[in-house]
Design a protein around this motif. Structure first.
Motif, PDB file in Angstrom:
ATOM      1  N   VAL A  73      58.314  46.050  12.599  1.00  0.00           N
ATOM      2  CA  VAL A  73      58.985  45.447  11.441  1.00  0.00           C
ATOM      3  C   VAL A  73      58.515  46.100  10.146  1.00  0.00           C
ATOM      4  CG1 VAL A  73      59.393  43.300  10.184  1.00  0.00           C
ATOM      5  CG2 VAL A  73      59.274  43.279  12.695  1.00  0.00           C
ATOM      6  N   THR A  74      57.195  46.300  10.007  1.00  0.00           N
ATOM      7  CA  THR A  74      56.697  46.930   8.781  1.00  0.00           C
ATOM      8  C   THR A  74      57.160  48.378   8.685  1.00  0.00           C
ATOM      9  OG1 THR A  74      54.595  47.462   9.883  1.00  0.00           O
ATOM     10  CG2 THR A  74      54.698  45.427   8.617  1.00  0.00           C
ATOM     11  N   ALA A  75      57.320  49.052   9.832  1.00  0.00           N
ATOM     12  CA  ALA A  75      57.844  50.421   9.803  1.00  0.00           C
ATOM     13  C   ALA A  75      59.274  50.438   9.275  1.00  0.00           C
ATOM     14  CB  ALA A  75      57.784  51.032  11.202  1.00  0.00           C
ATOM     15  N   LEU A  76      60.086  49.506   9.758  1.00  0.00           N
ATOM     16  CA  LEU A  76      61.481  49.433   9.324  1.00  0.00           C
ATOM     17  C   LEU A  76      61.580  49.105   7.838  1.00  0.00           C
ATOM     18  CD1 LEU A  76      64.545  49.296  10.039  1.00  0.00           C
ATOM     19  CD2 LEU A  76      64.191  46.855  10.434  1.00  0.00           C
ATOM     20  N   VAL A  77      60.851  48.059   7.415  1.00  0.00           N
ATOM     21  CA  VAL A  77      60.904  47.673   6.004  1.00  0.00           C
ATOM     22  C   VAL A  77      60.302  48.774   5.137  1.00  0.00           C
ATOM     23  CG1 VAL A  77      60.182  45.950   4.312  1.00  0.00           C
ATOM     24  CG2 VAL A  77      60.867  45.225   6.598  1.00  0.00           C
TER      25      VAL A  77
END
Length: 571
Positions: A73-77
């Motif tokens: 999720v942090t990679a995507l955001v």
């Protein structure tokens, strides 16, 4: 929240406003939950963005290959925060076919960076080098320094590409849909209106984040709302379908979604004891979408799981596709009864009432259009068809993408079409359906349709009938093969071992009888194969075009064939 022109701005504002709220519940393979606040995700996403900005990735594709969890999720955001184009691909520990898909996407996008975790970075680098992509830098997001404090959100234009959503490849090679910031914002509003969601929602499921329903519906929508996303590992569902519903109950999930095959698997697996241990009363909406929806599955699931507290009307059929940034239509909370129509008229392309004593088909209603305009069009003449007539589904709206990444011919074939009456800007979906009283009914896909004796037949219902025939039948695919006259071929998985030639011959006759009853036509051949032979996408769709290619090339190895495989016949 201030009106945002880009999806990144909307997310950044939401994260700032909701810093103390729980953004994610990530479940591991044993069902243990790990919670993460919006503030925690924001800090880690800023660190990812800072690392990407140092590599000048703004406006460029960045691959994301991660296990399910907060790092993904942090990679995507972080990609969005950096102004990069996020490209989710299959997780590292998946099949050889998934690894080949990742390599092909890496080549097509010409991405310079892949985001992953330290446990996988070395192996992914080796795979990429083997595929001729040794220049791709694999960044481990769990090893990045926390140096994103000075990051400021970019201000992308609505027309800028936010992510590439690669299609499932069920009927053609996967293509990267260019999803813009404006597309995402339009879809978020449509989802909120259709699902009735707000910041109190808990949206959860097991679909992977490289699938549009998993990425946009299961993750980005709750984050945009300031709600909670409950992410479940897909491998756990694959091993135990009911684990999905147990976690929905345990974590009081209010919205979930899955393909029809997932609901069918739960139906087949659930015992009375299982139902007694489930409390689905918090579930307000369970979306059945991502593949053709069976009216039988809808009715049986709603009836069976009412004993576990499933609300009347919670189960809703929907229709969408990556090219429309997920959503096209969704049934209301109290969906209409399935449509029972004349099978003979349906083969002629019409939805008409059944004739007593004649075959019928029952179609699930997929609801009304949500934030888009839908037309049913003759695919040859582009004429808009009247109510009740079956044609190609055309879609237009703010959520519809502009095209595919670096695929000008495919883009021209699918996007920006005009009807014969002069309405412009439509996406040709390749799906067949009809409208009746505003309700959309899907009947099949143009590429799947079988033309037999002047009739148009759709294989999905026949495949479901075979799957419901009981032991030892598993998945099946029905397709056409070229011959003097087009032939119908059935490829049927058979569970178990030690079958004699005579027993397999009897099973083949059962398949033949089922298909003759369903289609009223003779089969050109029946192949009985081992479980796992029928290839599927991550969402469970049959990869029909691949199966047809394997059959025609003689690359399937049947346990039994009532007629020689096509390639062996010298065709």
């Amino acid at each position: 929240m201030t009106q945002a022109t880009g999806f990144t701005q909307a997310l950044a504002a939401r994260f700032a406003d909701s810093a103390a709220r729980t953004a994610l519940l990530c479940l591991d393979g044993d069902g243990n939950a790990e919670g993460h606040t919006y503030g925690e995700l924001d800090a880690r996403a800023r660190a990812v963005a800072a690392a990407l900005l140092r590599r000048r990735t703004a406006g460029r594709p960045v691959l994301i290959s991660m296990d399910e969890g907060p790092a993904a999720v942090t990679a995507l955001v972080g990609c969005l925060y950096a102004g990069a184009v996020a490209v989710p691909v299959p997780p590292p520990d998946t099949s050889r076919a998934a690894a080949e898909r990742t390599a092909a996407i890496a080549a097509e996008t010409d991405a310079a960076v892949m985001l992953t975790e330290s446990a996988h970075a070395g192996e992914l680098s080796r795979r990429l080098a083997d595929a001729g992509r040794s220049s791709v830098v694999c960044l481990a997001v769990d090893c990045l320094p926390d140096d994103g404090a000075d990051w400021l959100p970019p201000a992308p234009d609505g027309a800028d590409t936010a992510l590439l959503q690669y299609t499932s490849g069920s009927t053609a090679a996967p293509r990267g849909v260019q999803v813009t910031h404006a597309n995402l914002l339009a879809t978020m509003e449509s989802l909120r209106a259709a699902l009735g969601t707000d910041e109190s929602a808990r949206v959860g499921g097991w679909l992977p984040l490289h699938h549009d329903l998993g990425l946009i519906g299961q993750l980005l929508h709750p984050l945009w709302l300031g709600a909670t996303a409950v992410l479940m590992p897909g491998r756990r569902f694959a091993a135990d379908p009911l684990s999905w519903l147990r976690e929905v109950a345990r974590h009081r999930v209010t919205v979930t979604a899955a393909p029809d095959s997932a609901y069918a698997r739960c139906l087949a697996a659930a015992t009375d004891e299982d139902l007694a241990g489930l409390d689905l009363s918090a579930l307000t909406t369970a979306v059945n979408a991502s593949e053709p929806v069976s009216a039988v599955t809808l009715t049986a699931f709603a009836h069976r799981f009412a004993a576990a507290g499933l609300r009347p009307g919670a189960l809703a059929a929907g229709y969408g596709l990556a090219e429309a940034t997920l959503l096209v239509s969704l049934a209301d909370r109290l969906p209409p009864a399935p449509a029972t129509v004349s099978a003979e008229a349906l083969e002629r392309g019409e939805l008409t009432p059944p004739v007593p004593g004649h075959p019928v088909r029952t179609l699930a209603g997929c609801g009304t259009a949500r934030g888009v305009t839908v037309r049913i069009v003759d695919p040859r003449s582009s004429a808009v068809l009247p109510e009740g007539a079956v044609g190609e589904i055309w879609v237009r709206g703010d959520a519809v993408a502009d095209g595919y990444w670096r695929r000008p011919l495919e883009t021209a074939a699918a996007f920006g079409h005009a009807t014969a009456s002069g309405e412009y800007g439509f996406l040709r979906t390749g799906d067949l359906g009809a409208l009746r009283d505003g309700e959309l009914y899907l009947t099949g896909r143009i590429k799947d349709a079988l033309l037999v004796d002047g009739r148009t037949l759709h294989p999905q219902e026949a495949e479901r009938q075979l799957a419901r025939s009981g032991a030892p039948f598993g998945s099946a695919v029905v397709l056409s093969a070229p011959a003097e006259h087009e032939q119908i071929v059935a490829i049927q998985e058979i569970r178990g071992a030690g079958w004699s030639h005579g027993q397999l011959a009897d099973l083949a006759e059962r398949v033949r009888g089922c298909l003759h009853e369903e289609f009223g036509a003779s089969l050109g051949g029946v192949l009985l194969v081992r479980p796992g032979t029928v290839r599927r996408t991550t969402s469970g769709k049959v990869r029909r075009s691949l199966m047809r290619e394997l059959y025609l090339r003689g690359e399937l190895r049947p346990l039994y064939a009532s007629a020689p495989p096509y390639a062996a016949e010298g065709g």
